[in-house]
Design a protein around this motif. Structure first.
Motif, PDB file in Angstrom:
ATOM      1  N   GLN A  17      12.764 114.680   9.249  1.00 43.90           N
ATOM      2  CA  GLN A  17      11.542 114.540  10.035  1.00 43.90           C
ATOM      3  C   GLN A  17      10.666 113.383   9.545  1.00 43.90           C
ATOM      4  O   GLN A  17       9.831 112.870  10.282  1.00 43.90           O
ATOM      5  CB  GLN A  17      10.748 115.841   9.992  1.00 43.90           C
ATOM      6  CG  GLN A  17      11.464 117.006  10.652  1.00 43.90           C
ATOM      7  CD  GLN A  17      11.771 116.751  12.124  1.00 43.90           C
ATOM      8  OE1 GLN A  17      10.890 116.357  12.890  1.00 43.90           O
ATOM      9  NE2 GLN A  17      13.023 116.954  12.526  1.00 43.90           N
ATOM     10  N   ARG A  18      10.858 112.981   8.307  1.00 43.14           N
ATOM     11  CA  ARG A  18      10.207 111.804   7.729  1.00 43.14           C
ATOM     12  C   ARG A  18      11.249 111.076   6.888  1.00 43.14           C
ATOM     13  O   ARG A  18      12.137 111.699   6.296  1.00 43.14           O
ATOM     14  CB  ARG A  18       9.029 112.182   6.836  1.00 43.14           C
ATOM     15  CG  ARG A  18       7.860 112.839   7.545  1.00 43.14           C
ATOM     16  CD  ARG A  18       7.034 111.840   8.320  1.00 43.14           C
ATOM     17  NE  ARG A  18       5.855 112.470   8.932  1.00 43.14           N
ATOM     18  CZ  ARG A  18       4.998 111.825   9.717  1.00 43.14           C
ATOM     19  NH1 ARG A  18       5.175 110.534   9.976  1.00 43.14           N
ATOM     20  NH2 ARG A  18       3.971 112.469  10.244  1.00 43.14           N
ATOM     21  N   ASP A 173       7.043 103.274   9.812  1.00 44.04           N
ATOM     22  CA  ASP A 173       8.367 103.730   9.370  1.00 44.04           C
ATOM     23  C   ASP A 173       9.465 103.407  10.376  1.00 44.04           C
ATOM     24  O   ASP A 173      10.605 103.152   9.986  1.00 44.04           O
ATOM     25  CB  ASP A 173       8.347 105.252   9.138  1.00 44.04           C
ATOM     26  CG  ASP A 173       7.522 105.654   7.931  1.00 44.04           C
ATOM     27  OD1 ASP A 173       7.301 104.803   7.054  1.00 44.04           O
ATOM     28  OD2 ASP A 173       7.108 106.827   7.876  1.00 44.04           O
ATOM     29  N   TYR A 174       9.118 103.422  11.661  1.00 41.72           N
ATOM     30  CA  TYR A 174      10.131 103.292  12.721  1.00 41.72           C
ATOM     31  C   TYR A 174      10.283 101.824  13.142  1.00 41.72           C
ATOM     32  O   TYR A 174      10.358 101.501  14.317  1.00 41.72           O
ATOM     33  CB  TYR A 174       9.743 104.172  13.905  1.00 41.72           C
ATOM     34  CG  TYR A 174      10.897 104.541  14.820  1.00 41.72           C
ATOM     35  CD1 TYR A 174      11.989 105.251  14.339  1.00 41.72           C
ATOM     36  CD2 TYR A 174      10.884 104.206  16.167  1.00 41.72           C
ATOM     37  CE1 TYR A 174      13.041 105.602  15.181  1.00 41.72           C
ATOM     38  CE2 TYR A 174      11.918 104.555  17.015  1.00 41.72           C
ATOM     39  CZ  TYR A 174      13.000 105.241  16.511  1.00 41.72           C
ATOM     40  OH  TYR A 174      14.040 105.586  17.350  1.00 41.72           O
ATOM     41  N   ALA A 190      19.914 102.060  10.907  1.00 41.92           N
ATOM     42  CA  ALA A 190      20.516 101.698   9.621  1.00 41.92           C
ATOM     43  C   ALA A 190      19.694 100.620   8.925  1.00 41.92           C
ATOM     44  O   ALA A 190      19.632 100.570   7.690  1.00 41.92           O
ATOM     45  CB  ALA A 190      21.948 101.214   9.830  1.00 41.92           C
ATOM     46  N   GLY A 191      19.026  99.781   9.709  1.00 36.03           N
ATOM     47  CA  GLY A 191      18.215  98.723   9.133  1.00 36.03           C
ATOM     48  C   GLY A 191      16.928  99.215   8.501  1.00 36.03           C
ATOM     49  O   GLY A 191      16.288  98.482   7.735  1.00 36.03           O
ATOM     50  N   LEU A 192      16.515 100.446   8.811  1.00 34.92           N
ATOM     51  CA  LEU A 192      15.268 100.975   8.250  1.00 34.92           C
ATOM     52  C   LEU A 192      15.322 101.119   6.736  1.00 34.92           C
ATOM     53  O   LEU A 192      14.282 101.214   6.085  1.00 34.92           O
ATOM     54  CB  LEU A 192      14.940 102.334   8.884  1.00 34.92           C
ATOM     55  CG  LEU A 192      14.686 102.355  10.389  1.00 34.92           C
ATOM     56  CD1 LEU A 192      14.431 103.787  10.864  1.00 34.92           C
ATOM     57  CD2 LEU A 192      13.499 101.467  10.763  1.00 34.92           C
ATOM     58  N   HIS A 193      16.514 101.146   6.166  1.00 33.20           N
ATOM     59  CA  HIS A 193      16.646 101.366   4.724  1.00 33.20           C
ATOM     60  C   HIS A 193      16.309 100.141   3.896  1.00 33.20           C
ATOM     61  O   HIS A 193      16.024 100.253   2.696  1.00 33.20           O
ATOM     62  CB  HIS A 193      18.075 101.811   4.401  1.00 33.20           C
ATOM     63  CG  HIS A 193      18.459 103.107   5.030  1.00 33.20           C
ATOM     64  ND1 HIS A 193      17.903 104.317   4.652  1.00 33.20           N
ATOM     65  CD2 HIS A 193      19.318 103.398   6.040  1.00 33.20           C
ATOM     66  CE1 HIS A 193      18.421 105.288   5.382  1.00 33.20           C
ATOM     67  NE2 HIS A 193      19.276 104.753   6.231  1.00 33.20           N
ATOM     68  N   TYR A 345      15.794 109.146  10.722  1.00 36.79           N
ATOM     69  CA  TYR A 345      15.046 109.052   9.470  1.00 36.79           C
ATOM     70  C   TYR A 345      15.866 109.549   8.267  1.00 36.79           C
ATOM     71  O   TYR A 345      15.302 109.805   7.205  1.00 36.79           O
ATOM     72  CB  TYR A 345      13.749 109.858   9.567  1.00 36.79           C
ATOM     73  CG  TYR A 345      12.586 109.141  10.228  1.00 36.79           C
ATOM     74  CD1 TYR A 345      12.537 107.754  10.327  1.00 36.79           C
ATOM     75  CD2 TYR A 345      11.506 109.866  10.740  1.00 36.79           C
ATOM     76  CE1 TYR A 345      11.466 107.105  10.907  1.00 36.79           C
ATOM     77  CE2 TYR A 345      10.415 109.220  11.316  1.00 36.79           C
ATOM     78  CZ  TYR A 345      10.400 107.847  11.403  1.00 36.79           C
ATOM     79  OH  TYR A 345       9.316 107.210  11.974  1.00 36.79           O
ATOM     80  N   GLY A 346      17.163 109.675   8.443  1.00 34.96           N
ATOM     81  CA  GLY A 346      17.979 110.266   7.415  1.00 34.96           C
ATOM     82  C   GLY A 346      18.612 109.283   6.453  1.00 34.96           C
ATOM     83  O   GLY A 346      18.183 108.136   6.303  1.00 34.96           O
TER      84      GLY A 346
END
Length: 352
Positions: A17-18, A173-174, A190-193, A345-346
């Motif tokens: 969820q986050r 975050d998104y 995948a780029g969020l990391h 978000y995982g």
């Protein structure tokens, strides 16, 4: 092939969820030849890359595409702006989803924050899309600019917020740190990391960092409603490959070096281009509805960073095409057992 073959048990509490702080999520590595997997952190990713690799990022930028309009009866309707149509000579036209859609009728006007109004231009029966004509009285302001103040991040339905609307933290975050081309209605997750320091460390190892753009739309997350995989059809999405990216990728393939895609959208962009140009990646803009399923040939991508995907999804099917369905599902069962966090978000998986 039956869609049910891509099902797996996922407890609800495994859905993130986050996000974890950027750069700290868990990372499972999967050897697609042997099926062997190992556990680590996304901070390990630069060490999994080597000099000569080409790392391809999707630099699309998520727009705050979720807005709410009020009709003449005071009823609130939710709209998700999917794509702007070419309307340079007149009012702005946007294809969108509406909830509830039954309220969107010819002649009905909706009012939005920022003095915007909209009326129905046309409706597409297939896909349930509406084309709305947006105007702002006495102004030529671009709706895309106004969305920064009147819109919210279009979070997936499995991410829950108390009021049902993305909050200020989601706006940060998104979005990837390398996003620069507005147009997506969902993040290339995948780029969020990545952090800026991870990208710098990667470049320092002699890795070429290249960019493509695929504006993530409804096609990427369109649910598979058919019983047979072969009966599903993807929606078209807009893509662009810069000249320097095409040159870097083609040179790497000629020299036997790896092309590493960050996210399934980067995979589809590269592989779609190769299918259009006899195995070569060509620069320029195009649209693609490429659906990669087991049995597909991968002509460009040698390794993939991706998140953990929904059961029965086209994204899981793409990953299964790349690494083998049984190996992927075995890795997913291990991820569930080991407490990995799933979806946008995982946590992440590196497949090579």
């Amino acid at each position: 092939m039956d869609v049910a073959e891509f099902d797996f048990e996922l407890p609800p509490e495994a859905i993130a969820q986050r996000p974890a702080p950027r750069g700290t999520a868990r990372l499972m590595t999967l050897d697609r030849a042997s099926g062997a997997f190992a556990h680590g952190s996304v901070a390990d990713l630069p060490g999994l890359l080597g000099a000569g690799d080409v790392l391809v990022l999707n630099d699309t930028k998520v727009i705050p595409a979720r807005i709410f309009g009020t009709d003449e009866k005071g009823r609130r309707t939710e709209f998700l702006l999917v794509q702007r149509e070419d309307s340079s000579s007149g009012p702005e036209l946007w294809r969108c989803l509406a909830k509830p859609g039954r309220r969107v009728k010819a002649g009905r006007k909706f009012s939005f924050e920022g003095d915007w109004t909209a009326e129905l231009e046309s409706r597409s029966v297939e896909g349930g899309l509406y084309t709305l004509r947006f105007t702002k009285h006495g102004s030529k302001e671009d709706l895309l600019l106004s969305l920064q103040s009147i819109g919210s991040a279009p979070l997936p339905p499995y991410i829950h917020r108390p009021n049902g609307v993305a909050d200020a933290q989601d706006r940060l975050d998104y979005q990837t740190v390398f996003a620069r081309e507005p147009g997506a209605i969902a993040a290339p997750t995948a780029g969020l990391h990545f952090t800026e320091s991870m990208l710098a460390e990667t470049a320092a190892r002699g890795v070429t960092i290249a960019r493509v753009t695929l504006h993530v739309g409804l096609g990427t997350f369109k649910p598979v409603k058919s019983d047979r995989v072969e009966d599903h059809r993807m929606d078209f999405e807009r893509a662009f490959i810069p000249e320097d990216t095409a040159a870097a990728v083609n040179r790497a393939k000629d020299e036997g070096r790896r092309v590493v895609a960050v996210g399934t959208t980067s995979v589809r962009t590269l592989e779609a281009s190769a299918r259009l140009h006899r195995g070569r990646v060509a620069p320029g803009a195009f649209e693609t509805d490429l659906f990669l399923v087991p049995g597909a040939e991968f002509r460009v991508v040698d390794a993939l960073l991706t998140n953990f995907h929904l059961p029965r999804s086209t994204l899981l099917m793409l990953l299964s095409a790349f690494a083998g369905r049984e190996r992927v599902l075995a890795a997913y069962r291990e991820a569930v057992r080991a407490g990995y966090r799933f979806f946008s978000y995982g946590d992440a998986m590196f497949v090579a």
